[in-house]
Design a protein around this motif. Structure first.
Motif, mmCIF file in Angstrom:
data_model
loop_
_atom_site.group_PDB
_atom_site.id
_atom_site.type_symbol
_atom_site.label_atom_id
_atom_site.label_comp_id
_atom_site.label_asym_id
_atom_site.label_seq_id
_atom_site.Cartn_x
_atom_site.Cartn_y
_atom_site.Cartn_z
ATOM 1 N N GLU A 33 27.545 157.812 -3.692
ATOM 2 C CA GLU A 33 28.001 159.190 -3.543
ATOM 3 C C GLU A 33 29.040 159.570 -4.586
ATOM 4 O O GLU A 33 29.188 160.749 -4.916
ATOM 5 N N SER A 34 29.785 158.596 -5.084
ATOM 6 C CA SER A 34 30.835 158.899 -6.053
ATOM 7 C C SER A 34 31.023 157.718 -6.991
ATOM 8 O O SER A 34 30.517 156.618 -6.755
ATOM 9 N N LYS A 35 31.779 157.950 -8.025
ATOM 10 C CA LYS A 35 32.081 156.894 -8.993
ATOM 11 C C LYS A 35 32.830 155.736 -8.340
ATOM 12 O O LYS A 35 32.596 154.563 -8.658
ATOM 13 N N ASP A 36 33.724 156.059 -7.397
ATOM 14 C CA ASP A 36 34.509 155.014 -6.729
ATOM 15 C C ASP A 36 33.619 154.004 -6.010
ATOM 16 O O ASP A 36 33.976 152.831 -5.887
ATOM 17 N N GLU A 37 32.478 154.464 -5.505
ATOM 18 C CA GLU A 37 31.591 153.564 -4.759
ATOM 19 C C GLU A 37 30.923 152.527 -5.654
ATOM 20 O O GLU A 37 30.423 151.523 -5.159
ATOM 21 N N LEU A 38 30.912 152.764 -6.961
ATOM 22 C CA LEU A 38 30.231 151.842 -7.874
ATOM 23 C C LEU A 38 30.865 150.452 -7.866
ATOM 24 O O LEU A 38 30.201 149.465 -8.173
ATOM 25 N N ALA A 39 32.140 150.391 -7.511
ATOM 26 C CA ALA A 39 32.818 149.088 -7.478
ATOM 27 C C ALA A 39 32.511 148.302 -6.211
ATOM 28 O O ALA A 39 32.844 147.119 -6.113
ATOM 29 N N PHE A 40 31.847 148.931 -5.255
ATOM 30 C CA PHE A 40 31.574 148.280 -3.972
ATOM 31 C C PHE A 40 30.088 148.381 -3.613
ATOM 32 O O PHE A 40 29.733 148.861 -2.535
ATOM 33 N N PRO A 41 29.221 147.921 -4.491
ATOM 34 C CA PRO A 41 27.783 148.090 -4.262
ATOM 35 C C PRO A 41 27.227 147.226 -3.146
ATOM 36 O O PRO A 41 26.128 147.470 -2.656
ATOM 37 N N ASP A 42 27.985 146.220 -2.732
ATOM 38 C CA ASP A 42 27.484 145.231 -1.773
ATOM 39 C C ASP A 42 27.957 145.459 -0.343
ATOM 40 O O ASP A 42 27.457 144.834 0.589
ATOM 41 N N HIS A 43 28.918 146.355 -0.146
ATOM 42 C CA HIS A 43 29.539 146.454 1.173
ATOM 43 C C HIS A 43 28.625 147.035 2.242
ATOM 44 O O HIS A 43 28.615 146.559 3.375
ATOM 45 N N THR A 44 27.867 148.051 1.912
ATOM 46 C CA THR A 44 26.980 148.643 2.915
ATOM 47 C C THR A 44 25.939 147.637 3.379
ATOM 48 O O THR A 44 25.656 147.508 4.576
ATOM 49 N N GLU A 45 25.398 146.892 2.426
ATOM 50 C CA GLU A 45 24.425 145.855 2.770
ATOM 51 C C GLU A 45 25.066 144.775 3.642
ATOM 52 O O GLU A 45 24.463 144.291 4.609
ATOM 53 N N ARG A 46 26.297 144.412 3.322
ATOM 54 C CA ARG A 46 26.971 143.364 4.096
ATOM 55 C C ARG A 46 27.333 143.855 5.489
ATOM 56 O O ARG A 46 27.281 143.087 6.453
ATOM 57 N N LEU A 47 27.707 145.100 5.605
ATOM 58 C CA LEU A 47 27.960 145.664 6.929
ATOM 59 C C LEU A 47 26.705 145.586 7.792
ATOM 60 O O LEU A 47 26.771 145.302 8.983
ATOM 61 N N LYS A 100 42.902 151.378 -2.919
ATOM 62 C CA LYS A 100 42.879 152.153 -1.673
ATOM 63 C C LYS A 100 41.474 152.177 -1.091
ATOM 64 O O LYS A 100 41.284 152.065 0.122
ATOM 65 N N ARG A 101 40.486 152.323 -1.967
ATOM 66 C CA ARG A 101 39.102 152.341 -1.497
ATOM 67 C C ARG A 101 38.729 150.997 -0.881
ATOM 68 O O ARG A 101 37.980 150.932 0.108
ATOM 69 N N GLU A 102 39.265 149.912 -1.437
ATOM 70 C CA GLU A 102 38.994 148.578 -0.913
ATOM 71 C C GLU A 102 39.494 148.452 0.526
ATOM 72 O O GLU A 102 38.820 147.864 1.385
ATOM 73 N N VAL A 103 40.669 149.007 0.806
ATOM 74 C CA VAL A 103 41.218 148.991 2.163
ATOM 75 C C VAL A 103 40.282 149.735 3.111
ATOM 76 O O VAL A 103 39.999 149.281 4.228
ATOM 77 N N ILE A 104 39.791 150.881 2.655
ATOM 78 C CA ILE A 104 38.871 151.666 3.482
ATOM 79 C C ILE A 104 37.586 150.886 3.743
ATOM 80 O O ILE A 104 37.058 150.883 4.858
ATOM 81 N N GLU A 105 37.071 150.216 2.714
ATOM 82 C CA GLU A 105 35.839 149.439 2.871
ATOM 83 C C GLU A 105 36.024 148.333 3.905
ATOM 84 O O GLU A 105 35.163 148.107 4.755
ATOM 85 N N HIS A 106 37.141 147.637 3.854
ATOM 86 C CA HIS A 106 37.386 146.558 4.814
ATOM 87 C C HIS A 106 37.563 147.111 6.227
ATOM 88 O O HIS A 106 37.197 146.456 7.209
ATOM 89 N N ARG A 108 35.922 149.364 7.564
ATOM 90 C CA ARG A 108 34.599 149.587 8.157
ATOM 91 C C ARG A 108 34.151 148.364 8.960
ATOM 92 O O ARG A 108 33.508 148.491 10.001
ATOM 93 N N TYR A 109 34.504 147.172 8.484
ATOM 94 C CA TYR A 109 34.158 145.951 9.214
ATOM 95 C C TYR A 109 34.921 145.895 10.538
ATOM 96 O O TYR A 109 34.376 145.509 11.571
ATOM 97 N N VAL A 110 36.208 146.267 10.481
ATOM 98 C CA VAL A 110 37.039 146.226 11.685
ATOM 99 C C VAL A 110 36.508 147.202 12.733
ATOM 100 O O VAL A 110 36.443 146.883 13.928
ATOM 101 N N VAL A 111 36.124 148.389 12.284
ATOM 102 C CA VAL A 111 35.574 149.391 13.210
ATOM 103 C C VAL A 111 34.322 148.851 13.896
ATOM 104 O O VAL A 111 34.137 149.015 15.111
ATOM 105 N N LEU A 112 33.474 148.172 13.134
ATOM 106 C CA LEU A 112 32.228 147.637 13.677
ATOM 107 C C LEU A 112 32.488 146.549 14.716
ATOM 108 O O LEU A 112 31.934 146.577 15.826
ATOM 109 N N THR A 113 33.341 145.587 14.391
ATOM 110 C CA THR A 113 33.597 144.483 15.324
ATOM 111 C C THR A 113 34.424 144.950 16.522
ATOM 112 O O THR A 113 34.225 144.469 17.637
ATOM 113 N N ARG A 114 35.328 145.895 16.293
ATOM 114 C CA ARG A 114 36.117 146.425 17.415
ATOM 115 C C ARG A 114 35.217 147.114 18.431
ATOM 116 O O ARG A 114 35.367 146.936 19.637
ATOM 117 N N SER A 115 34.263 147.897 17.938
ATOM 118 C CA SER A 115 33.331 148.587 18.833
ATOM 119 C C SER A 115 32.504 147.585 19.636
ATOM 120 O O SER A 115 32.296 147.756 20.840
#
Length: 209
Positions: A33-47, A100-106, A108-115
């Motif tokens: 969706e944005s340039k910032d996401e290019l640094a985290f190409p693996d996170h959605t798959e890992r989630l 900052k984006r890295e903190v947001i990405e991590h 997402r994992y906490v939200v998933l396991t907390r739920s």
């Protein structure tokens, strides 16, 4: 990652990334969706990997054990792409926006396991437990991964996580014992013998914690 590190993150355009990747600009934005996401190409798959691990856990599986297993699987996936993780670490140290984006990405994992924990912990579990456990397990994971990247991949991240998860298990076992056992209150004379006994009990309690 190579472009960002060699030329500076602010100086690299999405067009340059597309050209280096031999794809069109439109194709890049189809996946990111944005340039910032290019640094985290693996996170959605890992989630998705973590979510599948949780969904596949049998009803008999302790929910905390399910989250621990999913977290360990997530770490193994991180370590399967060492060059990506190490380059991203270098990049996030020099680009505050990506840190900052890295903190947001991590998170997402906490939200998933907390739920998951909220839905599967016993009904009489303390209301804070799901949030606390999700954050604790993620912190152990991030600590091991952080030590690994700072060492250039020299530490044993898997062993660190396993040791941390054993600590979580001891905490849970201690809480379970404490919550189900009756309390015994006693008034004892202040004698050297009683002091030695109480010191021994205190030391035993510290070993459990």
């Amino acid at each position: 990652m190579a472009l960002f590190l060699d030329e500076g993150y602010a100086n690299v355009t999405v067009e340059a990334v597309a050209e280096a990747s031999s794809v069109s600009r439109r194709t890049v934005f189809r996946h990111f969706e944005s340039k910032d996401e290019l640094a985290f190409p693996d996170h959605t798959e890992r989630l998705g990997l973590v979510e599948r691990c949780l969904v596949d856990a049998t009803p008999e599986t302790d929910p905390v054990e399910a989250v621990i297993a999913a977290t360990e699987e997530s770490l193994r996936d991180f370590l399967s792409r060492p060059e990506l993780v190490l380059r991203r670490y270098k990049l996030t140290r020099v680009v505050p926006e990506l840190r900052k984006r890295e903190v947001i990405e991590h998170e997402r994992y906490v939200v998933l396991t907390r739920s998951f924990l909220r839905d599967h912990l016993p009904a009489d579990a303390p209301p804070f437990q799901a949030t606390a456990l999700a954050a604790l397990i993620d912190a152990i994971h991030r600590s091991a991964l952080g030590n690994w990247v700072r060492s250039g991949g020299a530490t044993d991240a898997i062993a660190e996580v396993k040791a941390g998860m054993e600590w979580v298990r001891r905490l849970m076992a201690h809480q379970s014992t404490y919550s189900t056992s009756p309390l015994l209150l006693a008034s004892l004379p202040d004698t050297p013998h009683n002091r030695r006994v109480l010191t021994s009990l205190r030391d035993a309690a510290e070993e459990v914690l």
